[in-house]
Design an enzyme around this catalytic site. Structure first.
Site, PDB file in Angstrom:
ATOM      1  N   ILE A  18       0.942  -1.266   0.129  1.00 31.18           N
ATOM      2  CA  ILE A  18      -0.195   0.076   0.088  1.00 31.18           C
ATOM      3  C   ILE A  18       0.790   1.296   0.014  1.00 31.18           C
ATOM      4  O   ILE A  18       0.360   2.351  -0.147  1.00 31.18           O
ATOM      5  CB  ILE A  18      -0.897   0.260   1.242  1.00 31.18           C
ATOM      6  N   GLY A  19       2.244   1.239   0.089  1.00 30.89           N
ATOM      7  CA  GLY A  19       2.993   2.250   0.013  1.00 30.89           C
ATOM      8  C   GLY A  19       4.465   1.925   0.211  1.00 30.89           C
ATOM      9  O   GLY A  19       4.875   1.032   0.406  1.00 30.89           O
ATOM     10  N   GLY A  21       8.299   4.107   1.084  1.00 27.39           N
ATOM     11  CA  GLY A  21       8.902   5.181   1.874  1.00 27.39           C
ATOM     12  C   GLY A  21      10.555   5.293   1.689  1.00 27.39           C
ATOM     13  O   GLY A  21      10.816   4.017   1.323  1.00 27.39           O
ATOM     14  N   MET A  23      12.438   4.410   4.005  1.00 23.18           N
ATOM     15  CA  MET A  23      13.065   3.426   4.854  1.00 23.18           C
ATOM     16  C   MET A  23      12.587   2.186   4.775  1.00 23.18           C
ATOM     17  O   MET A  23      13.202   1.222   4.876  1.00 23.18           O
ATOM     18  CB  MET A  23      12.912   4.030   6.387  1.00 23.18           C
ATOM     19  N   ALA A  24      11.236   2.123   4.249  1.00 24.72           N
ATOM     20  CA  ALA A  24      10.714   0.768   4.456  1.00 24.72           C
ATOM     21  C   ALA A  24       9.402   0.879   3.197  1.00 24.72           C
ATOM     22  O   ALA A  24       9.063   1.918   2.739  1.00 24.72           O
ATOM     23  CB  ALA A  24       9.699   0.630   5.764  1.00 24.72           C
ATOM     24  N   VAL A  26       5.385  -0.563   2.965  1.00 28.00           N
ATOM     25  CA  VAL A  26       4.523  -0.564   3.546  1.00 28.00           C
ATOM     26  C   VAL A  26       3.339  -1.658   3.058  1.00 28.00           C
ATOM     27  O   VAL A  26       3.038  -1.329   1.791  1.00 28.00           O
ATOM     28  CB  VAL A  26       3.663   0.701   3.937  1.00 28.00           C
ATOM     29  N   LYS A  41       5.294  -2.233   8.285  1.00 21.14           N
ATOM     30  CA  LYS A  41       6.454  -1.460   7.861  1.00 21.14           C
ATOM     31  C   LYS A  41       7.479  -2.518   7.370  1.00 21.14           C
ATOM     32  O   LYS A  41       8.357  -2.974   8.454  1.00 21.14           O
ATOM     33  CB  LYS A  41       6.915  -0.293   8.355  1.00 21.14           C
ATOM     34  N   ASP A 135      11.330  13.939  12.538  1.00 18.95           N
ATOM     35  CA  ASP A 135      10.858  13.925  11.394  1.00 18.95           C
ATOM     36  C   ASP A 135       9.297  14.415  11.117  1.00 18.95           C
ATOM     37  O   ASP A 135       8.733  13.874  10.270  1.00 18.95           O
ATOM     38  CB  ASP A 135      11.034  12.607  10.458  1.00 18.95           C
TER      39      ASP A 135
END
Length: 682
Positions: A18-19, A21, A23-24, A26, A41, A135
């Site tokens: 679903i996404g 980033g 860093m990770a 998702v 994540k 962040d």
């Protein structure tokens, strides 16, 4: 790597991605133990090879998992399997604040302040638990479908920044939202999160970030060196109070910003009540102070090292260099003895100093009890908390009360200083306890429906109630008037309950100014009415003095304003249509006449009988033909063997009669508007 369908820890089934980033990645997953959907994540491969990072990552994630707040995305679990390091989080249905800003551009100031209040409330809880986000940016804030803000990735940025930043400009997150101290690699604390929240508010209300450039390095330099353009200059609808809150949160010097999230929350709440009042205290700036270069941590450390390594000679050293130094060089034994004596003196001084420090009078210390339920411990009532504090020797305490929607009335909301395991503090240190007053209950105004929206919202603002406006068209109620409220007016609710207010936005139909249609043809008039989205209704009427097919009257006079979809009646002159009737009369048949002959016998001169035949002449009758009131044929003494045909033009619906000697032999009703007709009488 395709992870769809994989089962982690024999518990979490990965369903879909679903996404993505920095860093990770998702994924949406299902927890088969608790039968619920979660977000997972999974760290990117480049982070999983650093053992120091993994250690810090697990520590920070577990620390963040202890946070419980309605505006913080909950962390349920942290684990690893097959070199996959993952965090199991609450699955939120909604959009990121960044997506909303990109879609809508500039957000309304009141909604922006409400979002900022929720974010600041989340930061307040995190900071109390010694967790700094580092962040804060719109990408890490999710707005749910019912308008609630949820902050994600708490504490994770610290692990990332400590273990993966190897050079300036290599950052996780966006430098557009970094505080000046963060941008130059300095120490970051709770005030850094407040700076980032100020930038998030700036972007919500202007649609842009305050500092932008082609490279991250250039943006970082602007964060450190430049002052932002006041947001009110980009958006004149921003109230003065909100404008100054943003400026205070974005102060370059952390000491002149809000010192904690609680201070900022107080001003944000005040902004909802008194948006145009100047209640924010900003530090004064000295316009004559020179521009200074702000050194980075690296530069400071280099300077310290240089100071340590540089030789230092005083004036006395230079003067005595030839005396005492020369004596020591001439007597090496004295030099050794002197060194031993100095060491013994230093040892004695340190020993006696330490003994004096520990044996002197010092305040009694003890571990501050955990009365506010930190680390998932039991949260105590006010009475139990005070008893436990006094039992541990803490008698200098202050009790405050505040409303809280989650913690029951009479129980501890928070304590200051906060509890830390096996950490001693002086028993005479002041301890502050905040006790829950329970949910704040307010009674909605008894009269809201039918009132002006602005009038009612002022009352709700005074009650500190949140509300949502829903526009709805109405043909009966003028714009700006309240149609309905939920919960109902006069009802008692908690202050956290959002009141849904339906407000009339006026008619769904536009105004139409009527024009003069009299004299137009029927087609022209109906075409204009249809173009204005008005419904025409046509009535036909005969007027001998007017032209056929033109409008002679209209139900709505010229110049009057009506709404679309209204009905307008127009009267159209329609002259009757003339048609010809042909009347065929067969008298022979009508009278029943048949020719008759008469035979006569005579004797001629020769004595013979002669028979002679003679036809009897027919009878004569009177024939009359009428169409309505008009007699179109009237003749007497007509032989009964006669056939008559007559024609006549007329209009309307009329009765056709055929009379013989005054007796009606044929009657027929004819509608001449339908065309020519034939009537036969026989």
């Amino acid at each position: 790597m395709n992870l769809i369908g994989k089962m982690l820890n024999n518990r979490y089934e990965i369903l879909e991605k679903i996404g993505n980033g920095g860093m990770a990645t998702v994924y949406k997953a299902k927890c088969h133990v608790l039968n619920r959907y979660v977000a997972i994540k999974i760290l990117r491969d480049e982070f999983t090879t650093d053992s120091e990072f993994i250690k810090k990552f697990n520590t920070e994630a577990q620390s963040a998992a202890s946070l419980t707040h309605p505006n913080i995305v909950s962390i349920y679990d942290v684990g690893n399997e097959d070199n996959l390091y993952y965090i199991v989080m609450e699955l939120i249905q909604g959009k990121t604040l960044k997506d909303i800003i990109m879609e809508d551009g500039v957000l309304s100031w009141k909604w922006s302040v409400n979002i900022a209040i929720q974010i600041a409330s989340a930061l307040e809880t995190a900071h109390r638990n010694n967790i700094i986000h580092r962040d804060i940016k719109p990408h890490n804030i999710i707005i749910t479908e019912d308008g609630m803000a949820k902050v994600t990735d708490f504490g994770i940025a610290k692990a990332v920044s400590n273990s993966t930043i190897t050079a300036f400009g290599t950052t996780i997150g966006s430098v557009h939202y970094f505080s000046p101290e963060h941008a130059r690699g300095g120490y970051t604390d709770a005030k850094s999160d407040i700076y980032s929240l100020g930038i998030v508010m700036y972007e919500m209300l202007t649609g842009k970030v305050p500092f932008d450039a082609d490279t991250p390095v250039s943006v970082a330099l602007k964060q450190v060196q430049e002052e932002p353009v006041e947001p009110i200059k980009y958006n004149e609808n921003i109230p003065i109070g909100v404008n100054r809150i943003i400026l205070k949160a974005m102060q370059k010097d952390p000491n002149t910003r809000y010192q904690n999230a609680t201070e900022m929350l107080q001003d944000l709440s005040m902004a909802l009540k008194k948006p145009n009042e100047d209640f924010v205290v900003l530090a004064r700036k000295n316009a004559n102070s020179p521009t200074q270069k702000v050194p980075t941590i690296y530069e400071i450390e280099m300077e310290k090292n240089n100071d340590r390594n540089a030789p230092k000679l005083g004036e006395d050293d230079e003067e005595n260099e030839g005396g005492f130094k020369q004596f020591l060089e001439d007597h090496p034994a004295v030099k050794v003895i002197l060194a031993i004596v100095v060491c013994i003196l230093i040892f004695i001084a340190v020993t006696f100093g330490t003994l004096a420090l520990f044996n002197g009078s010092r305040p009694e210390q003890n571990v501050l009890p955990n009365v506010a339920g930190y680390n998932n411990a039991e949260r105590l009532s006010k009475e139990d908390a005070i008893a436990l504090l006094e039992e541990a020797g803490f008698k200098n305490y202050e009790v405050k009360e505040e409303y809280n929607d989650e913690i029951p009335e009479g129980y501890v909301v928070s304590q200051k200083p906060e509890y830390k395991e096996n950490f001693n503090i002086n028993v005479d240190e002041k301890v502050e306890l905040v006790i829950s007053k329970g949910q704040k209950l307010v009674t909605l105004p008894k009269k809201m429906v039918g009132e002006e929206y602005t009038k009612v919202t002022k009352q709700l603002d005074e009650l500190e109630v949140t509300y949502e406006k829903v526009d709805e068209t109405s043909e009966e109620v003028e714009a700006g008037i309240i149609l309905s409220v939920e919960p109902a007016e006069g009802e008692e609710i908690t202050a956290a309950t959002a009141v849904k207010i339906k407000v009339s936005s006026g008619s769904a139909y536009a105004d139409v100014t009527m024009k003069n249609l009299v004299g137009m043809s029927e087609a022209e008039a109906t075409a204009w009415l249809n173009e204005q989205k008005v419904v025409p209704e046509i009535v036909y009427e005969e007027n001998a003095g007017k032209s056929d097919g033109v409008v002679t009257d209209q139900s709505v006079s010229s110049g009057k304003v009506i709404k679309e979809a209204s009905t307008v009646t127009i009267t159209v002159n329609k002259q009757p249509r003339k048609s010809t009737v042909t009347v065929n009369v067969n008298l022979t048949s009508l009278t029943g006449y048949t020719p008759k002959t008469v035979s006569t016998n005579t004797v001629d001169s020769n004595g013979n009988t002669v028979v002679s035949t003679e036809t009897v002449k027919p009878e004569k009758v009177k024939l009359t033909i009428k169409v309505g009131d008009d007699t179109i044929y009237d003749q007497e003494q007509l032989p009964t063997e006669t056939n008559i045909t007559q024609t006549f033009s007329t209009t309307g619906v009329k009765e056709v009669k055929v009379l013989v000697d005054g007796v009606t032999k044929k009657t027929e009703t004819v509608d001449f508007s339908k065309g020519d007709a034939t009537v036969t009488a026989q």
